[in-house]
Scaffold this active site. Structure first.
Site, short mmCIF file in Angstrom:
data_model
loop_
_atom_site.label_atom_id
_atom_site.label_comp_id
_atom_site.label_asym_id
_atom_site.label_seq_id
_atom_site.Cartn_x
_atom_site.Cartn_y
_atom_site.Cartn_z
N ASN A 1 37.36 44.01 36.59
CA ASN A 1 38.59 43.47 35.99
C ASN A 1 39.03 44.33 34.81
O ASN A 1 40.24 44.49 34.58
CB ASN A 1 38.39 42.01 35.57
CG ASN A 1 38.57 41.05 36.73
OD1 ASN A 1 39.68 40.88 37.23
ND2 ASN A 1 37.48 40.47 37.20
N HIS B 1 38.09 33.13 36.20
CA HIS B 1 36.99 32.48 36.91
C HIS B 1 37.30 32.50 38.41
O HIS B 1 38.43 32.21 38.80
CB HIS B 1 36.83 31.04 36.42
CG HIS B 1 35.69 30.32 37.07
ND1 HIS B 1 34.37 30.56 36.73
CD2 HIS B 1 35.66 29.41 38.07
CE1 HIS B 1 33.58 29.81 37.48
NE2 HIS B 1 34.34 29.10 38.30
N GLU C 1 41.82 38.69 41.84
CA GLU C 1 41.61 38.74 40.38
C GLU C 1 42.26 39.99 39.79
O GLU C 1 42.87 39.93 38.72
CB GLU C 1 40.11 38.77 40.06
CG GLU C 1 39.38 37.49 40.39
CD GLU C 1 37.91 37.53 39.94
OE1 GLU C 1 37.63 38.01 38.85
OE2 GLU C 1 37.05 37.07 40.72
C1 GAR Z 1 34.56 38.13 38.22
O1 GAR Z 1 34.54 37.71 39.57
C2 GAR Z 1 34.92 36.96 37.31
O2 GAR Z 1 35.88 36.10 37.89
C3 GAR Z 1 33.59 36.28 37.17
O3 GAR Z 1 32.68 37.33 37.01
C4 GAR Z 1 33.15 38.48 37.74
C5 GAR Z 1 33.16 39.69 36.82
O4 GAR Z 1 33.43 40.83 37.57
N1 GAR Z 1 33.58 35.38 36.05
C6 GAR Z 1 32.95 34.19 36.04
O5 GAR Z 1 32.27 33.79 36.95
C7 GAR Z 1 33.17 33.37 34.77
N2 GAR Z 1 32.62 32.07 34.89
P1 GAR Z 1 33.83 42.20 36.87
O6 GAR Z 1 32.77 42.48 35.81
O7 GAR Z 1 33.80 43.20 38.00
O8 GAR Z 1 35.19 42.04 36.28
#
Ligand code: GAR
Length: 207
Positions: A9, A85, A150
């Site tokens: 992200n 999330h 996302e």
């Molecule tokens: C993402 O899928 C985000 O939505 C989730 O962690 C991942 C991080 O991915 N967040 C949660 O579960 C918050 N409760 P990234 O480090 O590749 O962005």
């Protein structure tokens, strides 16, 4: 931006910020990976507060940040800290929301960007993306589909906030110039309309 994991992200937001017309920029990234494990919540909050305060930060974005934040820190950034999330909150907060969705047998799940409150994965919802569940999905395939959403939703949400179009009114988010999709999406989807001459036949339904 506060992250713990892979940072996809963060990459999506950096890509959005690379466009000169994008109204926000990332001025600092904090990862709790390098933190000594014995550091407590308050010690982290104090350190993060000091750092963010010195970096002209206007909005804190959490992406997979696995640390529960100190309530005073959350309060200090009230309506100036957002989280993404991978579920349609308030469904499936907490850990493994994609597995929770598969276990519940939902036809749609998705992702949510919301303002952060002290409770985990709670707070006024700013934006959501809907993602279909497929019959042969496992946690990995569903997570990958949600992650794709996302990477579109987070940059869009940050743009709206940076443009000053997002505010919290009586615990709910209002967005100036909000454009909502016009139609419902069905899953299973409706059969494509073909004439019987083209091979499409009606299923007899007894009513
Ligand atoms: C993402 O899928 C985000 O939505 C989730 O962690 C991942 C991080 O991915 N967040 C949660 O579960 C918050 N409760 P990234 O480090 O590749 O962005």
């Amino acid at each position: 931006m506060l992250i713990s994991g892979r940072g996809s992200n963060l990459r999506a937001l950096l890509a959005a910020c690379a466009d000169a017309a994008y109204p926000a920029e990332i001025v600092s990234v904090v990862s709790d990976r390098v933190e000594a494990p014995h550091r407590g919540r308050q010690a982290f909050a104090a350190q993060a507060e000091l750092f963010l305060g010195s970096q002209r930060v206007q909005l804190v974005c959490l992406a997979g940040f696995m640390r529960v934040l100190d309530a005073a820190f959350v309060e200090m950034w009230r309506d100036r800290m957002v989280n993404i999330h991978p579920s349609l909150l308030p469904a499936f907060p907490g850990l493994h929301p994609q597995s929770q969705a598969l276990a519940a047998g939902v036809r749609f799940t998705g992702c949510t960007v919301h303002f952060v409150r002290p409770e985990v994965d709670a707070g006024p919802i700013i934006a959501q993306a809907v993602v279909p569940a497929h019959p042969d999905d496992d946690e990995a395939s569903l997570s990958a589909r949600i992650l794709g959403a996302e990477h579109r939703l987070y940059p869009l949400t940050v743009r709206l906030i940076a443009e000053g179009r997002v505010r919290v009114v009586a615990g709910k988010v209002e967005i100036d110039g909000w454009r909502a999709p016009k139609r419902a999406i069905l899953n299973p989807s409706e059969p494509r309309r073909k004439s019987p001459a083209n091979g499409w036949s009606r299923t007899p339904v007894g009513l």
